[in-house]
Design a protein around this motif. Sequence first.
Motif, mmCIF file in Angstrom:
data_model
loop_
_atom_site.group_PDB
_atom_site.id
_atom_site.type_symbol
_atom_site.label_atom_id
_atom_site.label_comp_id
_atom_site.label_asym_id
_atom_site.label_seq_id
_atom_site.Cartn_x
_atom_site.Cartn_y
_atom_site.Cartn_z
ATOM 1 N N VAL A 198 0.920 -1.196 -0.216
ATOM 2 C CA VAL A 198 -0.078 -0.019 0.030
ATOM 3 C C VAL A 198 0.851 1.201 -0.060
ATOM 4 O O VAL A 198 0.411 2.533 0.112
ATOM 5 C CB VAL A 198 -1.082 0.104 1.218
ATOM 6 C CG1 VAL A 198 -1.906 -1.097 1.135
ATOM 7 C CG2 VAL A 198 -0.186 0.042 2.518
ATOM 8 N N GLY A 199 2.196 1.043 -0.310
ATOM 9 C CA GLY A 199 2.911 2.315 -0.202
ATOM 10 C C GLY A 199 3.071 2.861 1.131
ATOM 11 O O GLY A 199 3.362 4.237 1.092
ATOM 12 N N ARG A 200 2.929 2.016 1.991
ATOM 13 C CA ARG A 200 2.859 2.664 3.597
ATOM 14 C C ARG A 200 1.958 4.021 3.703
ATOM 15 O O ARG A 200 2.121 4.776 4.339
ATOM 16 C CB ARG A 200 4.469 3.142 3.792
ATOM 17 C CG ARG A 200 5.364 1.922 3.597
ATOM 18 C CD ARG A 200 6.734 2.252 4.399
ATOM 19 N NE ARG A 200 7.547 0.982 4.087
ATOM 20 C CZ ARG A 200 7.446 -0.051 4.756
ATOM 21 N NH1 ARG A 200 6.756 -0.391 5.886
ATOM 22 N NH2 ARG A 200 8.545 -1.039 4.327
ATOM 23 N N SER A 201 0.919 4.001 2.841
ATOM 24 C CA SER A 201 -0.007 5.065 3.085
ATOM 25 C C SER A 201 -1.258 4.601 4.039
ATOM 26 O O SER A 201 -1.916 3.372 4.155
ATOM 27 C CB SER A 201 -0.745 4.898 1.682
ATOM 28 O OG SER A 201 -2.068 5.791 1.951
ATOM 29 N N GLU A 202 -1.386 5.155 5.176
ATOM 30 C CA GLU A 202 -2.181 5.156 6.211
ATOM 31 C C GLU A 202 -3.765 5.275 5.680
ATOM 32 O O GLU A 202 -4.594 4.590 5.921
ATOM 33 C CB GLU A 202 -2.185 5.906 7.248
ATOM 34 C CG GLU A 202 -1.059 5.904 8.225
ATOM 35 C CD GLU A 202 -0.957 4.417 8.699
ATOM 36 O OE1 GLU A 202 -1.923 3.763 9.222
ATOM 37 O OE2 GLU A 202 0.147 3.840 8.788
ATOM 38 N N ASP A 203 -4.013 5.953 4.511
ATOM 39 C CA ASP A 203 -5.353 6.221 4.043
ATOM 40 C C ASP A 203 -5.730 4.862 3.221
ATOM 41 O O ASP A 203 -6.824 4.555 3.437
ATOM 42 C CB ASP A 203 -5.314 7.375 3.131
ATOM 43 C CG ASP A 203 -5.320 8.712 3.633
ATOM 44 O OD1 ASP A 203 -5.668 8.838 5.015
ATOM 45 O OD2 ASP A 203 -4.770 9.704 3.192
ATOM 46 N N ALA A 204 -4.630 4.383 2.555
ATOM 47 C CA ALA A 204 -4.962 3.187 1.896
ATOM 48 C C ALA A 204 -5.152 1.918 2.737
ATOM 49 O O ALA A 204 -6.177 1.010 2.359
ATOM 50 C CB ALA A 204 -3.798 2.703 0.785
ATOM 51 N N LYS A 205 -4.646 2.083 4.007
ATOM 52 C CA LYS A 205 -4.715 1.082 4.721
ATOM 53 C C LYS A 205 -6.161 1.110 5.563
ATOM 54 O O LYS A 205 -6.634 0.030 5.714
ATOM 55 C CB LYS A 205 -3.672 0.719 5.926
ATOM 56 C CG LYS A 205 -2.430 0.370 5.433
ATOM 57 C CD LYS A 205 -1.490 0.021 6.629
ATOM 58 C CE LYS A 205 -1.234 1.082 7.389
ATOM 59 N NZ LYS A 205 -0.092 0.682 8.688
ATOM 60 N N ALA A 206 -6.545 2.225 5.699
ATOM 61 C CA ALA A 206 -7.841 2.505 6.509
ATOM 62 C C ALA A 206 -8.956 2.097 5.300
ATOM 63 O O ALA A 206 -10.128 1.567 5.737
ATOM 64 C CB ALA A 206 -7.972 3.961 6.907
ATOM 65 N N GLY A 207 -8.738 2.235 4.030
ATOM 66 C CA GLY A 207 -9.839 1.923 3.228
ATOM 67 C C GLY A 207 -9.741 0.334 3.094
ATOM 68 O O GLY A 207 -10.997 -0.101 2.826
ATOM 69 N N MET A 208 -8.774 -0.421 3.159
ATOM 70 C CA MET A 208 -8.647 -1.836 3.059
ATOM 71 C C MET A 208 -9.213 -2.236 4.166
ATOM 72 O O MET A 208 -10.018 -3.290 4.377
ATOM 73 C CB MET A 208 -7.201 -2.371 3.049
ATOM 74 C CG MET A 208 -6.746 -2.017 1.952
ATOM 75 S SD MET A 208 -4.814 -2.803 1.829
ATOM 76 C CE MET A 208 -5.211 -4.331 1.389
ATOM 77 N N ARG A 209 -9.150 -1.734 5.327
ATOM 78 C CA ARG A 209 -9.762 -2.150 6.604
ATOM 79 C C ARG A 209 -11.256 -1.887 6.898
ATOM 80 O O ARG A 209 -12.015 -2.794 7.081
ATOM 81 C CB ARG A 209 -9.339 -1.577 7.934
ATOM 82 C CG ARG A 209 -7.997 -2.085 8.448
ATOM 83 C CD ARG A 209 -7.682 -1.472 9.859
ATOM 84 N NE ARG A 209 -7.525 -0.019 9.778
ATOM 85 C CZ ARG A 209 -6.227 0.478 9.648
ATOM 86 N NH1 ARG A 209 -5.302 -0.231 9.697
ATOM 87 N NH2 ARG A 209 -6.025 1.868 9.487
ATOM 88 N N ALA A 210 -11.882 -0.567 6.171
ATOM 89 C CA ALA A 210 -13.185 -0.367 5.897
ATOM 90 C C ALA A 210 -13.947 -1.529 4.850
ATOM 91 O O ALA A 210 -15.179 -1.848 5.238
ATOM 92 C CB ALA A 210 -13.249 0.836 5.587
ATOM 93 N N GLY A 211 -13.228 -2.136 4.086
ATOM 94 C CA GLY A 211 -13.825 -2.868 3.232
ATOM 95 C C GLY A 211 -13.915 -4.325 3.418
ATOM 96 O O GLY A 211 -14.303 -5.297 2.861
ATOM 97 N N ASN A 212 -13.268 -4.616 4.834
ATOM 98 C CA ASN A 212 -13.373 -5.861 5.248
ATOM 99 C C ASN A 212 -14.357 -6.175 6.439
ATOM 100 O O ASN A 212 -14.550 -5.304 7.123
ATOM 101 C CB ASN A 212 -12.077 -6.299 6.081
ATOM 102 C CG ASN A 212 -11.884 -7.922 6.219
ATOM 103 O OD1 ASN A 212 -12.427 -8.268 7.150
ATOM 104 N ND2 ASN A 212 -10.944 -8.488 5.581
#
Length: 252
Positions: A198-212
């Motif tokens: 995720v390129g160490r992106s907190e926003d990208a990780k938050a999006g992945m968590r929200a989609g689980n």
Amino acid sequence: MCSSSSPIVLITGALTGIGRATALAFAKEGATVVVSGRRESEGQALATELQGLGVQAAFIRADVRHEAEVRSLIEQTVERFGRLDVAVNNAGTEGATGPLTEQSAENYEAIFDTNVRGVLFSLKHQMRTMLAQGRGAIVNVSSVAGQVGFAGASVYVASKHAVEGLTKSAALEGASAGVRVNAVAPGPVQTDMLERFVGRSEDAKAGMRAGNPTQRFGTVDEIAQTIVFLAGDKARYLTGQSLAVDGGMTAQ
């Protein structure tokens, strides 16, 4: 866990993340654990840590991209411990992400050489040993990317689909001889590979968590415990399968 009270377990890509957690999980079950990877100092340190848990353990350096090294890894394991009961093929890489139209031959080779060639060579030499023994269990570490598609990760997805195909085919070849082959397909798990992905992106990780459905990432210990189960006698009628450990991600 297999037919012995102290099974001989080999784990590739064992020095970090899921591989390391799996080595510790098997050691806590009393297994003899052989860990493998490319970094000598880290590998020896892990073997020492495992021995501190009261089990036999060894590090054998090998790069799964090279068949001669994989062959030697299996041979050294059997020479030292007498047999091979369980193999966990965890070595893998995510490579470079990005649109399919921007993928290069170099990125394809980097991903497929480890994720596919490495699993192929590992299966080839592990199965030769296990078929001769008349028993054994192999667990390939795939990914939910081996079951569904992901935009921006086409080459990685293709490599994990290949792992799933190798798993099914190898299982059919080993079934009548008492050799089981399965895969575990992790969803997003909190590892350094995920951070790179995720390129160490907190926003990208938050999006992945929200989609689980569980609203969280998995842990390396959760994947490790699934691998231990797949390798053990409680799963002795289970072969040719891929278990998605993904918090319900692929159920959507």
